[in-house]
Write a protein that holds these residues in place. Structure first.
Motif, PDB file in Angstrom:
ATOM      1  N   VAL A   1     -13.836 -32.393  31.591  1.00 43.08           N
ATOM      2  CA  VAL A   1     -11.716 -31.990  32.901  1.00 43.08           C
ATOM      3  C   VAL A   1     -12.319 -30.108  32.668  1.00 43.08           C
ATOM      4  O   VAL A   1     -12.776 -29.560  32.300  1.00 43.08           O
ATOM      5  CB  VAL A   1     -11.193 -31.989  31.141  1.00 43.08           C
ATOM      6  CG1 VAL A   1     -11.556 -31.070  30.146  1.00 43.08           C
ATOM      7  CG2 VAL A   1     -10.030 -32.047  31.960  1.00 43.08           C
ATOM      8  N   LEU A   2     -12.016 -30.094  33.366  1.00 43.58           N
ATOM      9  CA  LEU A   2     -11.583 -29.056  33.760  1.00 43.58           C
ATOM     10  C   LEU A   2     -10.681 -28.648  33.216  1.00 43.58           C
ATOM     11  O   LEU A   2      -9.493 -28.405  33.809  1.00 43.58           O
ATOM     12  CB  LEU A   2     -11.892 -28.685  35.140  1.00 43.58           C
ATOM     13  CG  LEU A   2     -11.869 -26.897  36.196  1.00 43.58           C
ATOM     14  CD1 LEU A   2     -14.041 -26.573  35.653  1.00 43.58           C
ATOM     15  CD2 LEU A   2     -11.907 -26.825  37.318  1.00 43.58           C
TER      16      LEU A   2
ATOM     17  N   ALA B   1      -6.097 -28.361  29.662  1.00 40.38           N
ATOM     18  CA  ALA B   1      -6.132 -29.479  30.443  1.00 40.38           C
ATOM     19  C   ALA B   1      -6.107 -30.134  29.559  1.00 40.38           C
ATOM     20  O   ALA B   1      -5.616 -30.995  28.540  1.00 40.38           O
ATOM     21  CB  ALA B   1      -7.972 -29.832  30.516  1.00 40.38           C
ATOM     22  N   VAL B   2      -5.080 -31.689  30.019  1.00 40.07           N
ATOM     23  CA  VAL B   2      -4.769 -33.090  29.549  1.00 40.07           C
ATOM     24  C   VAL B   2      -5.352 -34.019  30.110  1.00 40.07           C
ATOM     25  O   VAL B   2      -6.225 -34.223  31.447  1.00 40.07           O
ATOM     26  CB  VAL B   2      -2.919 -33.723  30.176  1.00 40.07           C
ATOM     27  CG1 VAL B   2      -2.898 -34.903  30.051  1.00 40.07           C
ATOM     28  CG2 VAL B   2      -2.183 -32.134  29.917  1.00 40.07           C
TER      29      VAL B   2
ATOM     30  N   LEU C   1     -11.364 -22.480  21.355  1.00 42.52           N
ATOM     31  CA  LEU C   1     -11.337 -23.977  21.537  1.00 42.52           C
ATOM     32  C   LEU C   1     -10.178 -24.784  20.495  1.00 42.52           C
ATOM     33  O   LEU C   1     -11.260 -25.302  19.719  1.00 42.52           O
ATOM     34  CB  LEU C   1     -12.414 -24.847  22.882  1.00 42.52           C
ATOM     35  CG  LEU C   1     -12.025 -26.188  23.603  1.00 42.52           C
ATOM     36  CD1 LEU C   1     -11.362 -25.575  24.512  1.00 42.52           C
ATOM     37  CD2 LEU C   1     -13.038 -26.424  23.897  1.00 42.52           C
ATOM     38  N   PHE C   2      -9.642 -25.721  21.218  1.00 43.17           N
ATOM     39  CA  PHE C   2      -9.242 -26.104  20.313  1.00 43.17           C
ATOM     40  C   PHE C   2      -8.310 -28.140  20.480  1.00 43.17           C
ATOM     41  O   PHE C   2      -7.497 -27.619  21.641  1.00 43.17           O
ATOM     42  CB  PHE C   2      -8.451 -25.857  18.830  1.00 43.17           C
ATOM     43  CG  PHE C   2      -7.500 -25.379  19.745  1.00 43.17           C
ATOM     44  CD1 PHE C   2      -5.501 -26.305  19.152  1.00 43.17           C
ATOM     45  CD2 PHE C   2      -6.698 -24.572  20.688  1.00 43.17           C
ATOM     46  CE1 PHE C   2      -4.522 -25.664  20.160  1.00 43.17           C
ATOM     47  CE2 PHE C   2      -5.365 -23.894  21.166  1.00 43.17           C
ATOM     48  CZ  PHE C   2      -4.399 -24.348  20.709  1.00 43.17           C
ATOM     49  N   VAL C   3      -8.001 -29.166  19.775  1.00 45.49           N
ATOM     50  CA  VAL C   3      -7.170 -29.949  20.381  1.00 45.49           C
ATOM     51  C   VAL C   3      -5.442 -30.007  19.989  1.00 45.49           C
ATOM     52  O   VAL C   3      -5.038 -29.599  18.985  1.00 45.49           O
ATOM     53  CB  VAL C   3      -7.513 -31.491  19.524  1.00 45.49           C
ATOM     54  CG1 VAL C   3      -6.402 -32.427  20.379  1.00 45.49           C
ATOM     55  CG2 VAL C   3      -9.063 -31.485  19.947  1.00 45.49           C
TER      56      VAL C   3
ATOM     57  N   ILE D   1      -6.246 -30.479  25.634  1.00 49.09           N
ATOM     58  CA  ILE D   1      -6.904 -30.007  25.035  1.00 49.09           C
ATOM     59  C   ILE D   1      -6.280 -27.689  25.876  1.00 49.09           C
ATOM     60  O   ILE D   1      -5.957 -27.770  26.711  1.00 49.09           O
ATOM     61  CB  ILE D   1      -8.574 -29.765  25.945  1.00 49.09           C
ATOM     62  CG1 ILE D   1      -9.131 -31.275  25.422  1.00 49.09           C
ATOM     63  CG2 ILE D   1      -9.452 -28.713  25.821  1.00 49.09           C
ATOM     64  CD1 ILE D   1     -10.206 -31.163  26.339  1.00 49.09           C
ATOM     65  N   SER D   2      -6.460 -27.064  24.443  1.00 51.97           N
ATOM     66  CA  SER D   2      -6.426 -25.831  24.677  1.00 51.97           C
ATOM     67  C   SER D   2      -7.184 -24.169  23.786  1.00 51.97           C
ATOM     68  O   SER D   2      -8.282 -25.043  23.406  1.00 51.97           O
ATOM     69  CB  SER D   2      -5.267 -25.658  24.033  1.00 51.97           C
ATOM     70  OG  SER D   2      -3.889 -23.836  24.537  1.00 51.97           O
ATOM     71  N   GLY D   3      -7.528 -23.686  24.578  1.00 56.17           N
ATOM     72  CA  GLY D   3      -7.451 -21.776  23.719  1.00 56.17           C
ATOM     73  C   GLY D   3      -9.593 -21.837  24.537  1.00 56.17           C
ATOM     74  O   GLY D   3     -10.278 -21.211  24.099  1.00 56.17           O
ATOM     75  N   GLY D   4      -8.781 -22.471  25.943  1.00 55.93           N
ATOM     76  CA  GLY D   4     -10.534 -22.480  26.692  1.00 55.93           C
ATOM     77  C   GLY D   4     -10.105 -21.339  27.668  1.00 55.93           C
ATOM     78  O   GLY D   4      -9.214 -20.548  28.070  1.00 55.93           O
ATOM     79  N   ASN D   5     -10.845 -20.825  28.732  1.00 57.41           N
ATOM     80  CA  ASN D   5     -10.651 -20.016  29.966  1.00 57.41           C
ATOM     81  C   ASN D   5     -10.680 -20.600  30.966  1.00 57.41           C
ATOM     82  O   ASN D   5     -10.849 -21.662  30.876  1.00 57.41           O
ATOM     83  CB  ASN D   5     -12.310 -18.767  30.230  1.00 57.41           C
ATOM     84  CG  ASN D   5     -13.330 -18.775  28.577  1.00 57.41           C
ATOM     85  OD1 ASN D   5     -12.660 -17.553  27.622  1.00 57.41           O
ATOM     86  ND2 ASN D   5     -13.710 -19.077  28.259  1.00 57.41           N
TER      87      ASN D   5
END
Length: 734
Positions: free
Chosen positions: A577-578, A585-586, A614-616, A628-632
């Protein structure tokens, strides 16, 4: 000045009234429980009259109405009546006009079918609940679904009921005297069963002499034996019917000893070929066993001698013959098609036949016997005692021996039962060809006997189980071969079924290939849909692998991958996922995900750069989505979801077998091993040890000799006799 005085008086009255927080109109004593008390004997209260819009969520024409505000709509956009503001929409009060507008808990009167109904007027489904749980739903297209996730399994199902872990039976039809379940169809199936596990349709009678299933065709009444049966079939012309659609076709064809299949030109119900025996039937009963039984002359009952026989035939007098030579006497010798020689065994036999058709016998009297044979100088031949005749009666060292010398389509023995008008053979001949209600029947009386024994490919050794079997077949290439040719979903090349019951694990089909170490396939399955399909649990004591020709060196190598083992029954879902500009992202899982899975776990892998946070953010919701959250921003993330399988099968499996990982061995399995040699144990300690295949008694080989001189003498002696009856009496005397 006058108006000023009146205004002051009004203020005094209002002040006095408000001090009591009550207002009385046409009364000086408003009720203590009221804020406003209006008293009149001939007038009413007229609330404001407004025109509401077509959208009841629109407060217009009132601006910011208070919750509970009451108005009377007299406009045409909504039904005339009282409405109050419920906080988000105008709510209509019942007017009491006498028209039925709701269903009472104690029932309604004055209803009209078509006008009054319970249900919906839009495309929404109608649900029924008990204990605040939905139990049944009527879909907008008219389909009715009970406890099935409320989605019919098939689009053409009108009514669907599904069992669950609490209620095992979806529908139970019960009647104390009539019909429990009645199915009727004008063109298709009245009742259709389709099972994904064990039994599609189960029929059981609990009566002592009951029959589980009764089927009747040709519009005749169903019947069943008084002693009961698993199933009883009846039809106008045929109870059970099998047909070869080719005009020269054969209903059943069998070829042993690696022999070429032989039939007659006109086809046959059954045709059998073999280099040693076209057909072999043996009974282990030492008192009155019958190798072959046949009924002629339309007889309803098979009669056999009390001492047993190689074959017992019911008819007038099918065949009669007596051989007086004590060493190699032949009861009947037949040479057909103008052959110059005939063939017999050295030890003698009840009958030896050579020709295009090995033997043909016809008795024209009502109690005649088609063929009677008495071999090895037997003192007495055996027929039915009541004089009704038989197709044939044979007594001797060999009850019946047939040899056809025609090299293209000769048949050793041709038999026609059930008052059949035609016999059927293979066009290239056979050891035996039989037509009738049952083409061939073998029964072993001995507790360790074999119903049918077959030895193919000109083998000299026969293998059987020490415990006996329905059939024992030995061949250099194929021990047994089964072919199903009907184009249908219920056609089986080979069918294996264990029906022993009890507390043992019976085996429907057992396949074992045990050459040198590292060689042998126990079972090979090939199919364009499934090569091997397990309806139920699948087990393996070794590894479970995926094997293909090596993509780099397919001519010389195999590529082999292995499955991952787990103490849980798991499903895995994965993808990429992007992330959006917020680093989120969902992920949307398949629409069936929540129906077959529980107990989820997650794994996330950032691609291209680190994402330490990065985490759920949100776990899988009721729509099968997680966040999904916490990424770039714009970063690619690989995700994996593991879930415990929870479809209807697994729900039942957990209920039936709660201990699914560490399982206690059953009493009859204790002390045994799935793979005994891993623990230094002998094969007899194995779970599936069947009793080592043993070499049975090597079948006797008999030389075929020519007895033309002796047989010619006997035939000439019979020709000089004045009549058939005198021939029979003479043979009896001998």
């Amino acid at each position: 000045m006058k108006y000023l005085k009146l205004f002051l008086i009004f203020l005094i009255v209002v002040d006095a009234t408000m001090s009591r927080a009550q207002i009385g109109i046409q009364t000086n004593n408003p009720d203590a429980s009221s804020a406003l008390d209006i008293v009149s004997g001939n007038k009413g209260l007229l609330v404001p009259r407004v025109t509401l819009t077509s959208d009841l969520t629109n407060p217009s024409p009132v601006s910011s109405p208070a919750t509970g505000l009451l108005v009377f709509n007299n406009g045409a956009n909504q039904p005339v009546g009282f409405y109050y503001w419920g906080g988000a929409t105008w709510m209509k009060l019942e007017t009491g006009t006498g028209t039925i507008t709701s269903w009472e808990l104690t029932g309604n009167a004055g209803t009209t079918v078509g006008t009054n109904f319970l249900g919906t007027t839009d495309a929404e489904a109608l649900a029924f609940n008990t204990n605040n749980i939905e139990r049944m739903r009527i879909l907008s297209n008219g389909q009715i679904v009970v406890d099935n996730g409320y989605t019919p399994p098939y689009s053409d199902n009108k009514f669907t009921v599904t069992a669950n872990s609490t209620h095992d039976d979806a529908i139970n039809g019960y009647s104390t005297s009539g019909i429990g379940v009645y199915g009727y169809s004008g063109s298709g199936y009245s009742i259709h069963g389709n099972s994904w596990s064990t039994v599609s349709v189960y029929a059981r009678s609990q009566a002592g002499g009951g029959t589980g299933l009764v089927a009747a065709g040709n519009n005749v009444a169903g019947v069943y034996p008084t002693g009961g049966a698993g199933a009883s079939f009846i039809g106008g012309p045929y109870g059970t019917y099998s047909i070869a659609v080719n005009e020269d076709g054969t209903g059943i064809a069998a070829s042993g000893n690696n022999a070429t299949m032989s039939t007659i030109v006109g086809g046959s119900g059954g045709a059998f070929s073999g280099t040693k025996y076209g057909i072999f039937s043996s009974t282990e009963n030492t008192t009155n066993g019958i190798g072959i039984g046949a009924i002629g002359n339309g007889g309803g009952t098979l009669y056999v001698p009390s001492t047993g026989a190689g074959a017992a035939f019911t008819g007038n007098d099918g065949v009669f013959g007596k051989g007086t030579n004590t060493t190699d006497g032949i009861g009947i010798i037949g040479v057909g098609n103008n052959y110059n020689t005939y063939n017999t065994t050295m030890t003698g036999t009840g009958g030896a036949f050579s020709g295009f058709d090995g033997i043909y016998g016809h008795a024209s009297t009502s109690d005649g016997i088609g063929v009677i044979g008495l071999g090895n100088n037997g003192a007495t031949y055996n027929t039915l005692a009541d004089g009704t005749g038989t197709g044939g009666a044979f007594t001797g060292y060999h009850g019946l021996y047939g040899h056809a010398v025609n090299t293209t389509e000769g048949t050793g023995v041709v038999g026609v039962g059930n008052d059949g008008t035609n016999y059927h053979t293979l066009t290239n001949g056979s050891g035996g060809a039989f037509s009738g209600y049952n083409g061939l029947y073998g029964y072993a009386e001995n507790a360790t006997g074999n119903g049918v024994v077959g030895l193919g490919n000109n083998n000299s050794v026969l293998y059987t189980f020490s415990s006996g079997s329905g059939g024992a077949f030995t061949g250099a290439t194929n021990g047994i071969a089964g072919f199903g040719t009907t184009a249908g979903g219920s056609t089986y090349g080979v069918w294996g079924e264990y029906t022993g019951g009890g507390n043992n694990d019976g085996i429907g089909v057992y396949g074992k290939a045990w050459p040198n170490s590292g060689w042998g396939y126990g079972v090979i399955g090939q199919g364009r849909y499934y090569g091997v399909f397990s309806s139920g649990n699948f087990g393996a004591s070794g590894s479970k692998s995926f094997v293909i020709d090596h993509p780099i060196d397919p001519e010389n190598k195999i590529l082999k991958h292995y499955t991952i083992e787990s103490p849980e029954v798991l499903n895995m879902y994965r993808g990429n996922v992007l992330l959006d500009e917020n680093g989120e992202a969902v992920v949307t899982l398949p629409d069936y995900f929540l129906f077959i899975n529980i107990n989820f776990s997650y794994a996330l892998t950032p691609i291209g750069q680190q994402a330490p946070y990065l985490f759920v953010k949100e776990e899988i919701d009721d729509e099968g989505r997680f966040i999904i959250s916490g990424g770039n921003p714009d970063q690619k993330i690989s995700w994996v979801v593991y879930a415990e399988r929870n479809d209807l099968y697994m729900q039942r499996e957990r209920k039936t077998n709660p201990e699914m990982v560490e399982i206690e061995k059953k009493p009859n399995e204790r002390g045994k091993y799935l793979v005994p040699d891993l623990y230094g144990q002998p094969p007899v300690k194995g779970f599936f040890y069947m009793g080592k295949s043993i070499v049975a008694k090597t079948p006797s080989k008999h030389k075929i000799q020519s007895n033309k001189t002796n047989s010619t003498k006997m035939i000439n002696e019979l020709k000089t006799t004045n009549s058939k009856a005198e021939q029979i009496e003479e043979i009896k005397d001998k």
